[in-house]
Design a protein around this motif. Sequence first.
Motif, short mmCIF file in Angstrom:
data_model
loop_
_atom_site.label_atom_id
_atom_site.label_comp_id
_atom_site.label_asym_id
_atom_site.label_seq_id
_atom_site.Cartn_x
_atom_site.Cartn_y
_atom_site.Cartn_z
N TYR A 24 0.83 -1.21 0.00
CA TYR A 24 0.00 0.00 0.00
C TYR A 24 0.86 1.26 0.00
O TYR A 24 0.62 2.20 -0.77
CB TYR A 24 -0.93 -0.01 1.22
N VAL A 25 1.89 1.28 0.85
CA VAL A 25 2.76 2.46 0.93
C VAL A 25 3.52 2.67 -0.37
O VAL A 25 3.67 3.80 -0.85
CB VAL A 25 3.74 2.34 2.12
N ARG A 26 4.00 1.57 -1.00
CA ARG A 26 4.67 1.70 -2.30
C ARG A 26 3.72 2.34 -3.31
O ARG A 26 4.09 3.24 -4.07
CB ARG A 26 5.10 0.32 -2.82
N GLY A 27 2.48 1.86 -3.32
CA GLY A 27 1.47 2.42 -4.21
C GLY A 27 1.18 3.87 -3.91
O GLY A 27 1.03 4.71 -4.81
N LEU A 28 1.15 4.21 -2.61
CA LEU A 28 0.85 5.58 -2.18
C LEU A 28 1.92 6.55 -2.68
O LEU A 28 1.61 7.64 -3.16
CB LEU A 28 0.77 5.63 -0.65
N CYS A 29 3.18 6.12 -2.61
CA CYS A 29 4.29 6.97 -3.09
C CYS A 29 4.15 7.22 -4.59
O CYS A 29 4.29 8.35 -5.06
CB CYS A 29 5.63 6.31 -2.79
N LEU A 30 3.87 6.17 -5.33
CA LEU A 30 3.70 6.31 -6.79
C LEU A 30 2.50 7.19 -7.12
O LEU A 30 2.55 8.02 -8.03
CB LEU A 30 3.54 4.93 -7.42
N ASP A 84 2.37 11.12 -9.05
CA ASP A 84 1.61 11.21 -10.29
C ASP A 84 1.90 10.04 -11.25
O ASP A 84 1.72 10.16 -12.45
CB ASP A 84 1.88 12.54 -11.01
N CYS A 85 2.34 8.90 -10.69
CA CYS A 85 2.48 7.67 -11.48
C CYS A 85 1.26 6.81 -11.14
O CYS A 85 1.37 5.75 -10.49
CB CYS A 85 3.77 6.94 -11.14
N ILE A 86 0.10 7.30 -11.57
CA ILE A 86 -1.17 6.73 -11.08
C ILE A 86 -1.39 5.30 -11.55
O ILE A 86 -1.86 4.44 -10.80
CB ILE A 86 -2.35 7.65 -11.47
N ASN A 93 -2.56 17.37 -8.40
CA ASN A 93 -3.40 18.56 -8.28
C ASN A 93 -2.69 19.80 -8.85
O ASN A 93 -3.34 20.68 -9.42
CB ASN A 93 -3.80 18.80 -6.83
N ALA A 94 -1.37 19.86 -8.71
CA ALA A 94 -0.61 20.96 -9.31
C ALA A 94 -0.79 20.95 -10.82
O ALA A 94 -1.01 22.00 -11.45
CB ALA A 94 0.86 20.85 -8.95
N LYS A 95 -0.73 19.77 -11.42
CA LYS A 95 -0.92 19.64 -12.87
C LYS A 95 -2.34 19.99 -13.27
O LYS A 95 -2.58 20.64 -14.30
CB LYS A 95 -0.57 18.23 -13.32
N LEU A 96 -3.29 19.59 -12.43
CA LEU A 96 -4.70 19.89 -12.73
C LEU A 96 -4.96 21.40 -12.67
O LEU A 96 -5.67 21.95 -13.51
CB LEU A 96 -5.61 19.16 -11.75
#
Length: 438
Positions: A158-164, A168-170, A237-240
């Motif tokens: 989960y944490v690995r996924g959270l970092c990605l 913005d590596c969704i 969100n910065a990109k959005l």
Amino acid sequence: MCPKNASYYGNRAATLMMLGRFREALGDAQQSVRLDDSFVRGHLREGKCHLSLGNAMAACRSFQRALELDHKNGQAQQEFKNANAVMEYEKIAESDFEKRDFRKVVFCMDRALEFAPACHRFKILKAECLAMLGRYPEAQFVASDILRMDSTNADALYVRGLCLYYEDCIEKAVQFFVQALRMAPDHEKACVACRNAKALKAKKEDGNKAFKEGNYKLAYELYTEALGIDPNNIKTNAKLYCNRGTVNSKLRKLDDAIDDCTNAVKLDDTYIKAYLRRAQCYMDTEQYEEAVRDYEKVYQTEKTKEHKQLLKNAQLELKKSKRKDYYKILGVDKNASEEEIKKAYRKRALMHHPDRHSGASAEVQKEEEKKFKEVGEAFTILSDPKKKTRYDSGQDLDEEGMNMGDFDANNIFKAFFGGPGGFSFEASGPGNFFFQFG
């Protein structure tokens, strides 16, 4: 050979502890005290294993038993204090996590891990908070370290996924969330994060599609909806915000575009694209000092020829803006034709001619005389192709004999209207004049 000897189990537990294999060591330490409940070192080792693995409450019970057997045992006394300290750090961290004070949680977990170096739970909480603080490499390192020892650890996945996700590596993030849910179908955080990631990806892609199709109103709505999905995802969100700023600039809502770009750089102060977009909006709204500031920031970060030219252009416009705006004085566009410039001069010169305001107060006469001179000055420059070219390019007009202090507005007026006696102002009533030409 001697399966009932408590010391042998205790010794093997001590050896396993030196190797960092605390779970195996715990089993041997527990077996040693089952065989001999008066084995003080067995209770100490059991407590030390519990503490190293993060079970401070169980550790306290083991150290208390050791103190019952030997109340002067200094090691038991110290380890009992350490176990209580870990429980206190846990309590504080839990409260601070609810308050979203992630820095303090990291501090508490670092202190707790000094006594509980093998506790995956503490490491995961620390890693999650590091991710929330944007310290992704550190968070990734902690999670990866756990996964090397336990590849099925749902929390670490989960944490690995959270970092990605926060980088913005969704798409890759979703893969880790899905994997975590395979290991632990009831993992609530992974479930929420997976849902948010998929929704964010879909909204952003839909917004991009609408923008490319020229449907700016729909793109604006989609980007706005995407921004409401997860306020914690700073990079996305910065990109959005920047994307929505681009939409607003297309809709000529330049102030809104500037606000969106400002929000983007607040979230990510290294976001070059947002600085460039905001700088262009500043240029379009003639806020040249702000544009120069943004272009300087961009050029300091990326010293490219293109960025250098953009900065030079902004600096030139800033320099030009600090001079009199002759186009504005005459009320014409910068692309005005020679005929339009003449027509504008005729209108403004007659409007501000001192004779027309001879009956006004001294203050009004002074102001109108100033405007009359400015109109003459503007016409002198804009009606001369050479001077106009130098003015438009931002060059100094005082060079090559173009000293603007040497001209006479009245002479320009007379020359334009055909010389002395070519016109006069006649009063037709209080405050009213008509122009008579000879």
